[in-house]
Motif scaffolding. Sequence first.
Motif, PDB file in Angstrom:
ATOM      1  N   LEU A   6       3.113 -18.568   3.749  1.00 50.11           N
ATOM      2  CA  LEU A   6       3.411 -19.807   3.026  1.00 50.11           C
ATOM      3  C   LEU A   6       2.580 -19.904   1.750  1.00 50.11           C
ATOM      4  O   LEU A   6       3.092 -20.270   0.687  1.00 50.11           O
ATOM      5  N   TYR A   7       1.305 -19.550   1.844  1.00 45.75           N
ATOM      6  CA  TYR A   7       0.439 -19.571   0.664  1.00 45.75           C
ATOM      7  C   TYR A   7       0.947 -18.605  -0.404  1.00 45.75           C
ATOM      8  O   TYR A   7       1.001 -18.947  -1.590  1.00 45.75           O
ATOM      9  N   SER A   8       1.331 -17.398  -0.006  1.00 49.34           N
ATOM     10  CA  SER A   8       1.774 -16.413  -1.000  1.00 49.34           C
ATOM     11  C   SER A   8       3.103 -16.826  -1.631  1.00 49.34           C
ATOM     12  O   SER A   8       3.319 -16.615  -2.824  1.00 49.34           O
ATOM     13  N   ALA A   9       4.005 -17.432  -0.844  1.00 44.90           N
ATOM     14  CA  ALA A   9       5.273 -17.903  -1.409  1.00 44.90           C
ATOM     15  C   ALA A   9       5.027 -19.001  -2.432  1.00 44.90           C
ATOM     16  O   ALA A   9       5.654 -19.029  -3.497  1.00 44.90           O
ATOM     17  N   LEU A  10       4.098 -19.902  -2.117  1.00 38.02           N
ATOM     18  CA  LEU A  10       3.784 -20.978  -3.056  1.00 38.02           C
ATOM     19  C   LEU A  10       3.113 -20.421  -4.312  1.00 38.02           C
ATOM     20  O   LEU A  10       3.408 -20.862  -5.424  1.00 38.02           O
ATOM     21  N   ASP A  11       2.228 -19.436  -4.147  1.00 39.86           N
ATOM     22  CA  ASP A  11       1.582 -18.815  -5.304  1.00 39.86           C
ATOM     23  C   ASP A  11       2.615 -18.163  -6.225  1.00 39.86           C
ATOM     24  O   ASP A  11       2.535 -18.290  -7.450  1.00 39.86           O
ATOM     25  N   LYS A  12       3.582 -17.455  -5.638  1.00 40.35           N
ATOM     26  CA  LYS A  12       4.613 -16.800  -6.444  1.00 40.35           C
ATOM     27  C   LYS A  12       5.483 -17.828  -7.165  1.00 40.35           C
ATOM     28  O   LYS A  12       5.861 -17.629  -8.319  1.00 40.35           O
ATOM     29  N   LEU A  13       5.785 -18.919  -6.478  1.00 42.68           N
ATOM     30  CA  LEU A  13       6.600 -19.972  -7.087  1.00 42.68           C
ATOM     31  C   LEU A  13       5.848 -20.638  -8.238  1.00 42.68           C
ATOM     32  O   LEU A  13       6.418 -20.899  -9.303  1.00 42.68           O
ATOM     33  N   GLU A  14       4.559 -20.914  -8.031  1.00 46.50           N
ATOM     34  CA  GLU A  14       3.745 -21.508  -9.104  1.00 46.50           C
ATOM     35  C   GLU A  14       3.621 -20.559 -10.291  1.00 46.50           C
ATOM     36  O   GLU A  14       3.608 -20.993 -11.440  1.00 46.50           O
TER      37      GLU A  14
END
Length: 113
Positions: A32-40
């Motif tokens: 979840l953290y990595s998906a949010l980082d990529k989206l940001e």
Amino acid sequence: MKLEHLVRFVALAEHLHFPRAAQSLGIALPALYSALDKLEEEVGQPLVIREAPTRLTPAGVLLLDEARTRIADAPAAVRTKSPGGGKAKASKGKGRAPIVKGQPKPYKKRQGR
């Protein structure tokens, strides 16, 4: 933007709690953290304030509406998640052959030094 990242962002926006959002999605917290980082990284701005209490930034609020629209417009086949797992593996033969069943198991010989 990947649809999967948007789904994860919407779940986080609804829960406003990283562990609960990951649990509701059935994924690991680092995913979840990595998906949010990529989206940001794609958006170019932070979407979530990660300090307690977790809340959305103004850019996150704007993206939330667009993300919900894109998820609703996506075809049904894309929205469903395929089951995880890989190839089935054959047994390595840990059982005993039917001929020797009932006989005591032979002891392993010790290796000499």
